[in-house]
Design an enzyme around this catalytic site. Structure first.
Site, PDB file in Angstrom:
ATOM      1  N   ASP A 115      57.286  11.029  65.725  1.00 16.07           N
ATOM      2  CA  ASP A 115      57.940  12.486  64.355  1.00 16.07           C
ATOM      3  C   ASP A 115      59.128  12.736  65.159  1.00 16.07           C
ATOM      4  O   ASP A 115      60.283  13.354  64.334  1.00 16.07           O
ATOM      5  CB  ASP A 115      57.459  13.743  65.077  1.00 16.07           C
ATOM      6  CG  ASP A 115      55.925  13.617  63.998  1.00 16.07           C
ATOM      7  OD1 ASP A 115      55.282  13.072  63.185  1.00 16.07           O
ATOM      8  OD2 ASP A 115      55.038  14.262  64.616  1.00 16.07           O
ATOM      9  N   SER A 132      55.453  29.668  61.552  1.00  8.41           N
ATOM     10  CA  SER A 132      55.557  29.226  60.129  1.00  8.41           C
ATOM     11  C   SER A 132      56.399  29.269  58.999  1.00  8.41           C
ATOM     12  O   SER A 132      57.306  28.762  58.319  1.00  8.41           O
ATOM     13  CB  SER A 132      53.851  30.229  60.051  1.00  8.41           C
ATOM     14  OG  SER A 132      53.161  29.929  59.794  1.00  8.41           O
TER      15      SER A 132
END
Length: 414
Positions: free
Chosen positions: A124, A164
């Protein structure tokens, strides 16, 4: 393209996640069916499976109990070229595609989710450089991960007030001459405390919202980069999640990834791939728990016979196996679409992440139940897998968020 990368006796030469080129015989070659593997993939998976069983599995309990970073596995991965899985061959990497690396993560996740997470986070941390970096930036950093390098990376986006809702991040990058000055804080950064090279997201123009975010490469040792504490976690304890602070940290303008103001788009692109890696890890955790539960039912005797002969146990095992197989197939469809750069890839990837992680949570919980008192005990390991499965429902986007994104994409495709 340079010569093939070697995994001991296995030679591989493939196109990376970013290459538009195709080769007739490579590890990344697509077949007509999702389940058929190339011979190179079969050999690679056999090697990874043996590595997982012999070298990684015996250390899994200790890693979890002591919150120990899996140095042994990292060094083995470096020797085999697995620490640069998605880096194109021309930069000294292994050049795997998404599908192949996802299979590697599943195999390692079966025995030690901490080690799988370390490897996942390593990939990542390089993704935005590979996907969006300029040729000069790629040339500056990607070759440093070749030649058995043990350099580690991290993907630094999450903040205390921006999980989020990543658009709520507060980290700022102000351009001054030929440098950017970064100030802010990141949290829960996987591999954060061990990372040598970070990809960092910050606002260069907060007034523009999503179009005012940019991405930078930051190196360990840069003045103003401060490593905070590592979190004490429920599971996957061997892979650190860390605080990072940036205090008047200066990075050269050449360390800007891609173009200024496109960081949020880069972030979303990377997350669409991160999610299928998370899903692959989740399938591995579920498969590992299923296998342990099945073995236990054959060995554990009650009422004068192995509990595998009891109908309620058979029903549970049947459901667990069905769910794992379904999750694996959905993940494979997602990775195949992403490798093909099909526009449905991110949508199916989000579905795969949600379904696979929910499956991992259910299957590991059922494994503990099937094994009864033994399942609750550390030495039988499924209790650890149950704790590890929980994180897959949270990271790369909680399953509530991924469901919301999936629903919106289906209902409002424009």
């Amino acid at each position: 393209m340079k010569g093939p990368i070697k995994f001991n006796a296995l030679s591989l030469q493939g196109r990376s996640v970013m290459s538009n080129q195709s080769n007739d015989t490579t590890i990344t070659q697509r077949r007509d069916t999702m389940n058929e593997l190339t011979e190179e993939q079969k050999l690679l998976m056999e090697m990874v499976r043996n590595l997982a069983v012999r070298e990684i599995a015996p250390r899994a309990i200790e890693i979890d109990e002591n919150h120990s970073f899996p140095v042994h596995a990292r060094d083995l991965f470096a020797d085999l070229g697995l620490l640069s899985p998605l880096v194109p061959v021309e930069y000294g990497g292994t050049g795997m595609d998404i599908t192949t690396f996802a299979m590697v993560l599943e195999e390692i996740g079966k025995v030690c989710a901490s080690t799988a997470l370390m490897l996942l986070a390593q990939a990542d941390g390089m993704l935005s450089i590979i996907l969006d970096g300029s040729p000069a930036l790629k040339e500056k950093y990607l070759p440093r991960f070749g030649e058995k390098s043990t350099l580690m990376t991290a993907f630094a986006a999450t903040e205390p007030g921006a999980g989020s809702d990543l658009l709520a991040m507060k980290t700022r990058a102000v351009k001054k001459g030929d440098k950017y000055v970064i100030n802010g804080q990141k949290c829960f950064i996987t591999n954060g405390s061990v990372a040598d090279i970070l990809t960092v997201w910050a606002y260069t123009d907060p007034s523009k919202g999503a179009k005012g975010m940019s991405t930078f490469v930051v190196e360990r040792g840069t003045p103003g980069l401060i490593y905070g504490h590592n979190e004490k976690k429920m599971g996957m304890r061997g892979c650190p999640n860390s605080e990072l602070f940036f205090e008047d940290l200066e990075v050269p303008a050449e360390n800007l990834v891609g173009e200024e103001g496109k960081g949020f788009a880069y972030l979303m692109g990377a997350l669409s791939i991160n999610r299928v890696f998370c899903a692959s890890q989740a399938v591995g955790i579920a498969q590992g728990a299923l296998e342990r539960a099945m073995q236990h039912t054959r060995e554990r005797e009650q009422f004068g016979k192995p509990i595998a002969h009891l109908t309620p146990i058979q029903f549970m095992i049947a459901d667990m196996a069905t769910e794992v197989e379904a999750a694996r197939l959905l993940v494979r469809k997602a990775t195949t679409l992403l490798d093909a750069k099909d526009k449905r890839g991110p949508l199916i990837g989000g579905m795969a992440k949600t379904f696979a992680s929910d499956t991992a949570m259910k299957v590991t919980t059922d494994a503990v139940q099937v094994m009864g008192g033994s399942g609750y005990m550390q030495e039988y390991q499924v209790e650890r897998m149950m704790r590890e499965a929980k994180l897959t429902q949270i990271y790369t986007g909680t399953n509530q968020i991924t469901r919301m994104v999936t629903g919106r994409s289906l209902l409002f495709p424009s």
